[in-house]
Every structure is written in structure tokens, then in C-alpha cells.
Design an enzyme around this catalytic site. Structure first.
Site, PDB file in Angstrom:
ATOM      1  CG  ASN A 248      -1.793  -4.824   0.019  1.00 33.94           C
ATOM      2  OD1 ASN A 248      -3.007  -4.845  -0.220  1.00 33.94           O
ATOM      3  ND2 ASN A 248      -1.317  -4.657   1.242  1.00 33.94           N
TER       4      ASN A 248
ATOM      5  CG  ASP B 293      -4.658 -12.164   0.555  1.00 42.93           C
ATOM      6  OD1 ASP B 293      -4.053 -11.720   1.544  1.00 42.93           O
ATOM      7  OD2 ASP B 293      -5.667 -11.611   0.054  1.00 42.93           O
TER       8      ASP B 293
END
Length: 255
Positions: free
Chosen positions: A147, A217
DNA sequence: ATGGTCGCTGGGCGA
């Protein structure tokens, strides 16, 4: 040795996608995030049929992480040691010669919010944990949904995704750099300096079709593993499938 | 991005 990270956004919904992707991409180790399943509902038998052993740490409705591997995961750690957390966001295990840490980093909602403060506290705790892990396990892979988009190459619109915006704010990027400073390397950046390689696209606004994404990611490798990185990338194929997760798998290949 | 979409749940939250 192919090692991947995939936020599946509900393993209940995405199990068919995961099964298909395991067969097509044939990863050796996979870290999952947002399984959204209590442990008694985890589909370990279905995954065992495909040759994967699973360890998992889940809860109802939100969060949930798991590590799948062809070899049996050992020395499993549930959660961040010494950090009381009601949210199931971290799991670690030893797979062969590798230590795998799988993280579902707090989203943070908005800069300055209570969830944002929790995100930064959580990343502090991860920092101290990883420092310890590296002492015990030099061959460390840290993967997950961070994130955080590391830099402007990793966002479709740096004007929008700026230093004051969630997922790209100065404090979040600094927290990520602090993890890297422990002796970890962004696997994809060992392989390419290309921008516009994204792993998440919002469900809204037809963002995937328009490639309005972010790379949040990540697969990080330790100093000791750095010379062994053969390839890295993001497999956007599953993002195009019907009823897809909003994330695509990120992977690194070690020799 | 003041949200048009998902998932879980059963109204609204989280992302």
C-alpha cells in the site's frame, strides 16, 4: 524458484482464479493478502490438490494473509512479534533455504487520519521485526501488498498521487525506504527501471482498461539473495479475467 | 477524486 505476491481480495471469490493461476504460472511460493477468511474456512485441501502446502492467518470480513509453497512451510510466525494487532496482516515461514515474510500493509485511508497513524506505527513495528529476521535469516524475501508506491515511476499520475496523497505520501515512502535500508531490495527494480508497471487498478473508472494503476505490491529480497535474482515482474493476466481481483501478482525469480 | 466498483453483509464500511 518463482516467488509471488498476490492480493486476491477475498479468497472465497477468487479461489478459481488462484487455482488457474497456480497451474498457468507455476510459482513455487506465493504470499496472499486479503483472503478475508477465518482459518477454519481456508481452502487448504483444494490447494493441496495442486501441490501447495498452506499456512494462513485470517479473520472474518477483512484482512487475512497466507503463504503457499510446494515445500512445507516451517517455523511459522503469526503476526508481528511483540505488536498487539487485532488485524490479521502478517505471517512468516521458512521455505527450504528461504525465509518468507508476507505482509498486508495497512491502507491508511487518508493522510492524517487515525488509520494513517496506525499505518505508520505498523510499519515501525515491521521495521524492527525485519531487522531481527535478517539477523536470523539472511536469505529473506519480504513480499506483500505494501500500500505504498515507491516512486513516481510507479504511479500513472504523479500530480494526483503526490507527496500529500495516501499511498504516495512522504512519510509512507520514507517508511518504505527505512525498510529497504535494512538491506532489502525491490526485486522489480533489480530487473528494470521502466515506469508504468502497475500491480493495482481501481475497480472504478475502468482503471485497468485505461491502465490507471499503481505499483504497490512488492517483492523485496535481502542483500544475500540479490545476486540470485534472475527475473522480476508483474503478471497482469489475472487482472483481465472475469470478476478479477483489483490486484495482479508481482513476482521475483531466484536461481 | 466531493466517486462512478467491488466484497462482505444485510446498512455501511473498507479499499
Amino acid at each position: 524458484m518463482k516467488i509471488a505476491s498476490w492480493n486476491v481480495n477475498s479468497l472465497n471469490v477468487r479461489l478459481p482464479h488462484l487455482q488457474r493461476w497456480l497451474q498457468e504460472a507455476a510459482p513455487d511460493v506465493v504470499g496472499l493478502q486479503e483472503t478475508k477468511l477465518e482459518d477454519h474456512r481456508f481452502p487448504d485441501a483444494a490447494l493441496a490438490e495442486l501441490g501447495y502446502r498452506s499456512v494462513f492467518h485470517g479473520q472474518k470480513t477483512y484482512n487475512g494473509v497466507a503463504i503457499l509453497a510446494r515445500q512445507a512451510p516451517q517455523a511459522v510466525q503469526i503476526g508481528i512479534p511483540g505488536f498487539a494487532d487485532t488485524q490479521a496482516r502478517a505471517i512468516a515461514a521458512t521455505v527450504g533455504e528461504l525465509r518468507i515474510v508476507d505482509l498486508y500493509v495497512v491502507n491508511g485511508q487518508d493522510v492524517g487520519s487515525e488509520k494513517y497513524a496506525y499505518k505508520l506505527r505498523w510499519l515501525d513495528a515491521v521495521h524492527d521485526w525485519l531487522a531481527d529476521e535478517l539477523k536470523t535469516y539472511p536469505n529473506l524475501v519480504v513480499l506483500g501488498d505494501f500500500n505504498i508506491a515507491p516512486d513516481d515511476r510507479d504511479v500513472h499520475d504523479p500530480q494526483l498521487w503526490n507527496a500529500d496523497h495516501i499511498l504516495t505520501s512522504s512519510a509512507e515512502r520514507a517508511a518504505l525506504q527505512r525498510l529497504l535500508a535494512l538491506g532489502l531490495h525491490d526485486g522489480l527494480r533489480l530487473h528494470t527501471q521502466e515506469g508504468g508497471l502497475f500491480s493495482w487498478w481501481d475497480y472504478r473508472q475502468a482503471a485497468f482498461r485505461r491502465n490507471l494503476g499503481l505499483r504497490i505490491d512488492l517483492t523485496l529480497v535481502s542483500d544475500a539473495l540479490r545476486p540470485h535474482v534472475q527475473a522480476a515482474g508483474i503478471d497482469t493476466t489475472p487482472r483481465s479475467w472475469e470478476r478479477a481481483s483489483d490486484h495482479a501478482p508481482a513476482f521475483v525469480v531466484l536461481d
